[in-house]
Structures are given as structure tokens and as C-alpha cells.
Write a protein that holds these residues in place. Structure first.
Motif, PDB file in Angstrom:
ATOM      1  N   GLY A  30     -13.063   4.268 -43.098  1.00  0.00           N
ATOM      2  CA  GLY A  30     -13.843   3.603 -44.006  1.00  0.00           C
ATOM      3  C   GLY A  30     -14.584   4.531 -45.119  1.00  0.00           C
ATOM      4  O   GLY A  30     -15.006   4.031 -46.200  1.00  0.00           O
ATOM      5  N   GLU A  31     -14.960   5.806 -44.799  1.00  0.00           N
ATOM      6  CA  GLU A  31     -15.697   6.612 -45.585  1.00  0.00           C
ATOM      7  C   GLU A  31     -15.000   6.982 -46.791  1.00  0.00           C
ATOM      8  O   GLU A  31     -15.542   7.354 -47.810  1.00  0.00           O
ATOM      9  CB  GLU A  31     -16.052   7.850 -44.807  1.00  0.00           C
ATOM     10  CG  GLU A  31     -17.153   7.377 -43.570  1.00  0.00           C
ATOM     11  CD  GLU A  31     -17.580   8.610 -42.862  1.00  0.00           C
ATOM     12  OE1 GLU A  31     -17.493   9.705 -43.165  1.00  0.00           O
ATOM     13  OE2 GLU A  31     -18.229   8.315 -41.884  1.00  0.00           O
ATOM     14  N   ASP A  32     -13.666   7.143 -46.555  1.00  0.00           N
ATOM     15  CA  ASP A  32     -12.853   7.641 -47.861  1.00  0.00           C
ATOM     16  C   ASP A  32     -11.993   6.575 -48.413  1.00  0.00           C
ATOM     17  O   ASP A  32     -11.338   6.940 -49.486  1.00  0.00           O
ATOM     18  CB  ASP A  32     -11.815   8.741 -47.447  1.00  0.00           C
ATOM     19  CG  ASP A  32     -12.256  10.008 -46.681  1.00  0.00           C
ATOM     20  OD1 ASP A  32     -13.426  10.367 -47.291  1.00  0.00           O
ATOM     21  OD2 ASP A  32     -11.837  10.349 -45.732  1.00  0.00           O
ATOM     22  N   GLY A  33     -12.638   5.352 -48.331  1.00  0.00           N
ATOM     23  CA  GLY A  33     -11.897   4.186 -48.970  1.00  0.00           C
ATOM     24  C   GLY A  33     -12.376   3.951 -50.483  1.00  0.00           C
ATOM     25  O   GLY A  33     -13.398   4.707 -50.819  1.00  0.00           O
ATOM     26  N   VAL A  34     -11.952   3.106 -51.225  1.00  0.00           N
ATOM     27  CA  VAL A  34     -12.318   2.671 -52.471  1.00  0.00           C
ATOM     28  C   VAL A  34     -13.496   1.983 -52.286  1.00  0.00           C
ATOM     29  O   VAL A  34     -13.757   1.097 -51.321  1.00  0.00           O
ATOM     30  CB  VAL A  34     -11.150   1.832 -52.978  1.00  0.00           C
ATOM     31  CG1 VAL A  34     -11.784   1.418 -54.607  1.00  0.00           C
ATOM     32  CG2 VAL A  34      -9.996   2.609 -53.139  1.00  0.00           C
ATOM     33  N   VAL A  35     -14.588   1.998 -53.296  1.00  0.00           N
ATOM     34  CA  VAL A  35     -15.893   1.475 -53.077  1.00  0.00           C
ATOM     35  C   VAL A  35     -15.662   0.092 -54.131  1.00  0.00           C
ATOM     36  O   VAL A  35     -15.237   0.243 -55.005  1.00  0.00           O
ATOM     37  CB  VAL A  35     -16.976   2.295 -53.678  1.00  0.00           C
ATOM     38  CG1 VAL A  35     -18.405   1.342 -53.952  1.00  0.00           C
ATOM     39  CG2 VAL A  35     -17.309   3.438 -53.107  1.00  0.00           C
ATOM     40  N   LEU A  36     -16.038  -1.150 -53.327  1.00  0.00           N
ATOM     41  CA  LEU A  36     -15.630  -2.302 -54.232  1.00  0.00           C
ATOM     42  C   LEU A  36     -17.037  -2.974 -54.556  1.00  0.00           C
ATOM     43  O   LEU A  36     -18.096  -2.711 -53.901  1.00  0.00           O
ATOM     44  CB  LEU A  36     -15.152  -3.198 -53.278  1.00  0.00           C
ATOM     45  CG  LEU A  36     -13.686  -2.943 -52.837  1.00  0.00           C
ATOM     46  CD1 LEU A  36     -13.024  -4.066 -51.772  1.00  0.00           C
ATOM     47  CD2 LEU A  36     -12.550  -2.848 -53.739  1.00  0.00           C
ATOM     48  N   SER A  37     -17.030  -3.613 -55.658  1.00  0.00           N
ATOM     49  CA  SER A  37     -18.098  -4.160 -56.181  1.00  0.00           C
ATOM     50  C   SER A  37     -18.336  -5.770 -55.274  1.00  0.00           C
ATOM     51  O   SER A  37     -17.344  -5.999 -54.490  1.00  0.00           O
ATOM     52  CB  SER A  37     -18.193  -4.835 -57.551  1.00  0.00           C
ATOM     53  OG  SER A  37     -17.110  -6.011 -57.830  1.00  0.00           O
TER      54      SER A  37
END
Length: 100
Positions: free
Chosen positions: A65-72
Motif C-alpha cells: 500500500g505504500e506505492d499506491g495512489v493517494v485518494l481523497s
């Protein structure tokens, strides 16, 4: 993280029963139950079916999960709600969003 723990995490995230997961993954309930009962990771083909039910890739399944997309917050809520929908409702949402 153990494979079965990750499956359980994703299942609970969606508020699915084990029966619903089996149905969404197109597995028999006894097949899914055996994965939990044995406590050993499922065969790759079964894990792929489970990932497809969750709408994720194997890479996403094993991602920390560290390299995933950051979601609002709104995007995360939308994704959470979408993942909990049955397949036919997911398709209806996709069709709705595609319309101009």
C-alpha cells in the motif's frame, strides 16, 4: 501479511460474507471454506479469481500500500461503496459514468 489474512481484510473491508465472496469469485462455497479451514494459501488460479472478485490485481493484493495512489476522502468512500456492490450494479454505475 499472510494471504488468508489479506483475503479476510479485503472481504471485511467490503462487508461481504464468505458466501458472497465465493459467489463474486465464481467459486463454490466449499472451495472457499477449504481455503480458510486448511489455513494454507490457495492455488494461484483460485487467488486470481478472488482478486477478480475484489476488483484488484495480484500485484495490488500483495502490495503493502505504500506505492499506491493517494485518494481523497471522497474518492476512498466512493471506492469503498463501489467495491461492496454486486457485479450487475457495478456495471450500472460504470455505464452511468460513461454517458455524456
Amino acid at each position: 501479511m499472510e494471504v488468508i489474512d489479506r483475503i479476510e481484510e479485503l472481504r471485511l473491508e467490503r462487508q461481504w460474507t464468505k458466501y458472497r465472496l465465493a459467489e463474486e469469485a465464481m467459486l463454490t462455497y466449499s472451495t472457499l471454506s477449504a481455503v480458510y479451514t486448511r489455513g494454507t494459501p490457495p492455488k494461484l488460479e483460485i487467488l486470481e479469481m478472488i482478486c477478480n472478485a475484489f476488483g484488484i490485481t495480484l500485484a495490488q493484493f500483495f502490495s503493502d500500500g505504500e506505492d499506491g495512489v493517494v485518494l481523497s476522502c471522497e474518492e476512498a468512500k466512493l471506492l469503498e461503496l463501489f467495491r461492496a456492490l454486486p457485479k450487475h450494479k457495478k456495471q450500472a454505475v460504470i455505464d452511468l459514468l460513461k454517458k455524456d
